[in-house]
Design a protein around this motif. Sequence first.
Motif, PDB file in Angstrom:
ATOM      1  N   VAL A   1       0.851  -1.184   0.000  1.00  0.00           N
ATOM      2  CA  VAL A   1       0.000   0.000   0.000  1.00  0.00           C
ATOM      3  C   VAL A   1       0.890   1.239   0.000  1.00  0.00           C
ATOM      4  N   ASP A   2       0.596   2.168  -0.903  1.00  0.00           N
ATOM      5  CA  ASP A   2       1.359   3.412  -1.000  1.00  0.00           C
ATOM      6  C   ASP A   2       0.937   4.327   0.143  1.00  0.00           C
ATOM      7  N   ALA A   3       1.690   4.299   1.229  1.00  0.00           N
ATOM      8  CA  ALA A   3       1.305   5.037   2.440  1.00  0.00           C
ATOM      9  C   ALA A   3       1.375   6.544   2.236  1.00  0.00           C
TER      10      ALA A   3
ATOM     11  N   ALA B   1       4.410   5.216   6.739  1.00  0.00           N
ATOM     12  CA  ALA B   1       4.008   3.814   6.579  1.00  0.00           C
ATOM     13  C   ALA B   1       3.829   3.127   7.926  1.00  0.00           C
ATOM     14  N   GLN B   2       4.657   3.466   8.893  1.00  0.00           N
ATOM     15  CA  GLN B   2       4.504   2.906  10.236  1.00  0.00           C
ATOM     16  C   GLN B   2       3.195   3.376  10.856  1.00  0.00           C
ATOM     17  N   THR B   3       2.847   4.633  10.617  1.00  0.00           N
ATOM     18  CA  THR B   3       1.580   5.168  11.125  1.00  0.00           C
ATOM     19  C   THR B   3       0.401   4.381  10.554  1.00  0.00           C
TER      20      THR B   3
ATOM     21  N   GLY C   1       9.651   1.454   4.499  1.00  0.00           N
ATOM     22  CA  GLY C   1       9.758   2.881   4.225  1.00  0.00           C
ATOM     23  C   GLY C   1      10.933   3.490   4.959  1.00  0.00           C
ATOM     24  N   THR C   2      10.699   4.616   5.624  1.00  0.00           N
ATOM     25  CA  THR C   2      11.782   5.381   6.235  1.00  0.00           C
ATOM     26  C   THR C   2      12.422   4.661   7.410  1.00  0.00           C
TER      27      THR C   2
ATOM     28  N   MET D   1       5.959   2.433   1.932  1.00  0.00           N
ATOM     29  CA  MET D   1       4.948   1.410   1.733  1.00  0.00           C
ATOM     30  C   MET D   1       4.573   0.678   3.020  1.00  0.00           C
ATOM     31  N   LEU D   2       3.309   0.267   3.070  1.00  0.00           N
ATOM     32  CA  LEU D   2       2.852  -0.717   4.051  1.00  0.00           C
ATOM     33  C   LEU D   2       2.766  -2.049   3.321  1.00  0.00           C
TER      34      LEU D   2
END
Length: 459
Positions: free
Chosen positions: A348-350, A364-366, A383-384, A403-404
């Motif tokens: 998923v494109d966070a 993405a973590q959120t 992601g980051t 990403m997720l």
Amino acid sequence: MELPFAESYRIKMVEPIFRSTREQREQWIKEAHYNLFNLKSEQVYIDLLTDSGTGAMSHNQWAAMMTGDESYAGSSSYYNLKNAIRAILGFEYFLPTHQGRAAENVLFSVLVKPGNVVPGNSHFDTTKGHIEFRNASAIDCTIDEAFDTESLHPFKGNIDLEKLESVYSTYQHDEIPMVIVTLTCNTSGGQPVSMQNLKDVSRLSKKYGIKVVFDSARFAENAWFIKERELGYKEKSIREIVAEMFSYADAMTMSSKKDGIVNIGGFIAMKEEELFQNASVFNIMYEGFNTYGGMAGRDMNALSVGLNEVTDEHYLENRVKQVEYLGNRLMEWGIPVQKPIGGHAVFVDARKFLKQVPKEEYIAQTLAIELYLEAGVRGVEVGTLLADRDPKSGENRFPKLEMLRLAIPRRTYTNNHMDVVAVALKNIFDRREKIVHGFRIEKEAPIMRHFTVELERID
């Protein structure tokens, strides 16, 4: 009327899973310092953290485990695995290890020196970690289309040949120990590499005298996409495609917990006896004697069966179609995902999903934490956090893709479970504009921090 698609297996044993309340999950994730790796398995309803070692083994694999030979040296299980690797992958020499990152550790101990550069297609976390741990650098040579989630390029895992040749022509020969081709490319969304690209990378690397190493954790899924998407391979069998793929590699590492369909294990396979002998020194130091490495005989037996099963077209069709099913459900609701859908996970494109959350607050973590709170579904950030800090500046690296990842275990969940995941994300998507802040880091490790990081919520 055409018959609908159905799974190519039937369920023989089940494991109960617990459905928690949101209040419970809010407490648990807080106690875990907002790190999904810190959750207990019983606190998770549908676990899509990884497809590594989480799949269901077949009755033939369980039967093979019962005949495992646990001899310290020269066990029959070692030779069963050696024969399977030679027959399916075409490598004469191999060393068993306890998992994929151990295979990287052994091989890189031979090849990678301080100051080296290692080009490849979006190196995954452990690969980059092992390179940078040795004071070397990973250079991403993935094609630009991989970073456009709306692009329908069929082989987003491909290496850009101009980028690769630029590395080869910029650095000295002895500064480039190898090029790594990841099959499929996990970091770019489980995206495959075309056969033509493998040929071209091999040809270019031979011109410059550079070794070609495949990170082969999902090699069979890559072969499936070649069969489905690349001209000239529709009538080829998966086994034929796999054999051609590995004809372009000098060596490979394997996390057998993915396309080996086992719970633990890995290996290095090589075509050169000299590389085998040099790697054997480190394998004995880090893993164990060469005929067991880090694996029990019963696990080597299960893996030898798994390598045969994973190259069965009926298995692969079921595997890829379930991932595609989840991806299609999300796309129906306009949820931004990496397209086309990859082989082992939906990404998923966070950044497009949570536009209000600043990049410094780990988008993405959120989103991953919101999904857990919504339905007890555990995914993972790619992601980051995973990108770590620049080893020279100490600053966060912000990757092109945030990403997720929803990694689907093999032969484990039904499409009903996929529906739960899809609806949970739809619920979050409907209220996404209310999510404006993420997290800050309280504590982190100096390398591969995402496994153990501790976070706090920004109110």
